[in-house]
Write a protein that holds these residues in place. Sequence first.
Motif, short mmCIF file in Angstrom:
data_model
loop_
_atom_site.label_atom_id
_atom_site.label_comp_id
_atom_site.label_asym_id
_atom_site.label_seq_id
_atom_site.Cartn_x
_atom_site.Cartn_y
_atom_site.Cartn_z
N LEU A 193 -108.75 51.10 -17.71
CA LEU A 193 -109.32 50.68 -18.99
C LEU A 193 -110.81 50.40 -18.89
CD1 LEU A 193 -106.49 48.37 -20.34
CD2 LEU A 193 -107.36 50.42 -21.45
N GLY A 194 -111.34 50.36 -17.67
CA GLY A 194 -112.78 50.22 -17.49
C GLY A 194 -113.22 48.79 -17.23
N PRO A 195 -114.55 48.60 -17.11
CA PRO A 195 -115.08 47.27 -16.78
C PRO A 195 -114.69 46.19 -17.77
CG PRO A 195 -116.77 48.96 -16.55
CD PRO A 195 -115.60 49.61 -17.22
N GLY A 196 -114.47 46.56 -19.03
CA GLY A 196 -114.10 45.58 -20.03
C GLY A 196 -112.79 44.88 -19.74
N ALA A 197 -111.94 45.51 -18.92
CA ALA A 197 -110.65 44.90 -18.59
C ALA A 197 -110.80 43.65 -17.74
CB ALA A 197 -109.76 45.92 -17.88
N ALA A 198 -111.97 43.47 -17.13
CA ALA A 198 -112.17 42.30 -16.27
C ALA A 198 -111.97 41.01 -17.04
CB ALA A 198 -113.56 42.33 -15.65
N ARG A 199 -112.29 41.01 -18.33
CA ARG A 199 -112.17 39.76 -19.09
C ARG A 199 -110.72 39.35 -19.28
NH1 ARG A 199 -111.11 39.69 -24.61
NH2 ARG A 199 -110.81 41.71 -25.61
N ILE A 200 -109.77 40.28 -19.11
CA ILE A 200 -108.37 39.88 -19.27
C ILE A 200 -107.67 39.66 -17.92
CG2 ILE A 200 -108.25 41.18 -21.43
CD1 ILE A 200 -106.30 43.08 -20.02
N HIS A 201 -108.28 40.10 -16.81
CA HIS A 201 -107.60 39.87 -15.53
C HIS A 201 -108.36 38.94 -14.58
CE1 HIS A 201 -110.29 42.56 -13.31
NE2 HIS A 201 -109.94 43.61 -14.04
N ARG A 202 -109.58 38.52 -14.95
CA ARG A 202 -110.35 37.73 -13.99
C ARG A 202 -109.73 36.35 -13.74
NH1 ARG A 202 -114.75 38.02 -18.09
NH2 ARG A 202 -115.82 39.39 -16.63
N THR A 203 -109.01 35.79 -14.72
CA THR A 203 -108.36 34.49 -14.48
C THR A 203 -107.11 34.64 -13.63
OG1 THR A 203 -107.22 34.67 -16.60
CG2 THR A 203 -109.26 33.37 -16.55
N TRP A 204 -106.75 35.86 -13.29
CA TRP A 204 -105.62 36.11 -12.37
C TRP A 204 -106.09 36.56 -11.00
CZ3 TRP A 204 -100.78 34.58 -13.21
CH2 TRP A 204 -100.42 34.28 -14.52
N GLY A 205 -107.38 36.75 -10.85
CA GLY A 205 -107.89 37.17 -9.55
C GLY A 205 -108.00 38.67 -9.39
N ALA A 234 -108.32 24.49 -22.79
CA ALA A 234 -107.84 23.23 -22.22
C ALA A 234 -106.68 23.44 -21.26
CB ALA A 234 -107.44 22.27 -23.34
N ALA A 235 -106.01 24.60 -21.35
CA ALA A 235 -104.91 24.90 -20.43
C ALA A 235 -105.39 25.39 -19.07
CB ALA A 235 -103.98 25.95 -21.06
N LEU A 236 -106.70 25.56 -18.90
CA LEU A 236 -107.23 26.12 -17.65
C LEU A 236 -106.83 25.30 -16.42
CD1 LEU A 236 -110.69 27.72 -17.16
CD2 LEU A 236 -109.87 26.07 -15.49
N PRO A 237 -106.95 23.96 -16.42
CA PRO A 237 -106.53 23.22 -15.22
C PRO A 237 -105.07 23.43 -14.87
CG PRO A 237 -107.88 21.84 -16.64
CD PRO A 237 -107.54 23.07 -17.43
N GLU A 238 -104.19 23.46 -15.88
CA GLU A 238 -102.78 23.71 -15.61
C GLU A 238 -102.57 25.11 -15.04
OE1 GLU A 238 -100.44 20.95 -18.80
OE2 GLU A 238 -101.26 22.82 -19.56
N HIS A 239 -103.34 26.07 -15.54
CA HIS A 239 -103.24 27.44 -15.04
C HIS A 239 -103.61 27.49 -13.55
CE1 HIS A 239 -103.70 31.85 -15.03
NE2 HIS A 239 -104.83 31.65 -14.37
N VAL A 240 -104.68 26.81 -13.18
CA VAL A 240 -105.12 26.83 -11.79
C VAL A 240 -104.09 26.15 -10.89
CG1 VAL A 240 -106.93 26.06 -10.19
CG2 VAL A 240 -107.55 26.94 -12.46
N LEU A 241 -103.53 25.04 -11.36
CA LEU A 241 -102.50 24.36 -10.57
C LEU A 241 -101.25 25.22 -10.41
CD1 LEU A 241 -102.73 20.71 -11.95
CD2 LEU A 241 -103.27 21.46 -9.63
N ALA A 242 -100.87 25.93 -11.49
CA ALA A 242 -99.63 26.70 -11.47
C ALA A 242 -99.75 28.00 -10.70
CB ALA A 242 -99.18 26.99 -12.91
N THR A 243 -100.92 28.63 -10.76
CA THR A 243 -101.08 29.97 -10.18
C THR A 243 -101.92 30.01 -8.92
OG1 THR A 243 -103.07 30.52 -11.46
CG2 THR A 243 -100.94 30.91 -12.53
N GLY A 244 -102.75 28.99 -8.71
CA GLY A 244 -103.69 29.02 -7.59
C GLY A 244 -104.90 29.91 -7.84
N CYS A 245 -105.02 30.44 -9.06
CA CYS A 245 -106.13 31.34 -9.38
C CYS A 245 -107.28 30.53 -9.98
CB CYS A 245 -105.69 32.42 -10.36
SG CYS A 245 -104.40 33.51 -9.71
N GLY A 246 -108.03 29.89 -9.13
CA GLY A 246 -109.15 29.09 -9.58
C GLY A 246 -109.57 28.12 -8.50
N ARG A 247 -110.56 27.30 -8.81
CA ARG A 247 -111.12 26.39 -7.80
C ARG A 247 -111.44 25.04 -8.44
NH1 ARG A 247 -115.75 30.19 -5.16
NH2 ARG A 247 -115.60 28.79 -3.37
N TRP A 248 -111.40 24.00 -7.61
CA TRP A 248 -111.69 22.63 -8.04
C TRP A 248 -112.97 22.17 -7.37
CZ3 TRP A 248 -108.50 20.30 -11.59
CH2 TRP A 248 -107.25 20.90 -11.80
#
Length: 260
Positions: free
Chosen positions: A135-147, A24-38
Amino acid sequence: MIELLPSRLSAPARWFPGGAPGVAALPEHVLATGCGRWWADRPVDPRVVAVSSGDHVLLRGDPDALTPDALARFSGSRIEAPSGFLPVLDGVFRRVDPWGCLVYVHQAPALAARPAHGITVRRLTPEDASAVVALGPGAARIHRTWGGPDQLASSGLCWGAFHRGRALSLACTRLLGSRYEDVVALAAPGHRRHHLALACVTALCRDVDARGRTASWTCSRDDRAGRLLAWSAGFRLTREYVHYATGRVRRPARPAAQAA
């Protein structure tokens, strides 16, 4: 659906109220960081709105306002939406798999983590981006919300367990909300069950507390290791929900050739 600039979407909080833990914090994350789309079904007075970051999508509004191909861009995503959207999703994607998810909130002291001698737990710096990639491809799940790994390493919101310059485990804020920071952890293969992820999560939670927020943790109901780590780090279950993992888009059948 069409993409909108945040400034073109009136009152995002009307669609996505803030101050909640987990995805539920995803919209606030996108507004705060710009890492996402509307996204919306139309630019003025939208009837359906979506916000996405990484492979996560929150969808709200009137499902009857959607055309059959409106959601095609969300193939391969994890969509959290009211159950009324399920018939629409079933009509768009070949597979729509419901996943039971658990939301935990940090409420108790963590168990003691005792990394082996020579392990240093510290905050990542911009120079550590290559260690995230290693750390390999698995690291994508922890950095993809940061771009990407560069943005994550530069965020100041990631802690790692290092040995001789190599990252063996990471914990980071996945979604940055106004009251909650949803966190995630990863350990390199061969270095699990060594208390490294617990040490990183514990350090990150102290950091979140210092920022005046509370850490939350989201994982699948079937993720036994994730549930155990959450409990060990002092998280306690507060909510359950379902998101929908989408497959490929259904293609309309080609019309049969007319007989000569």
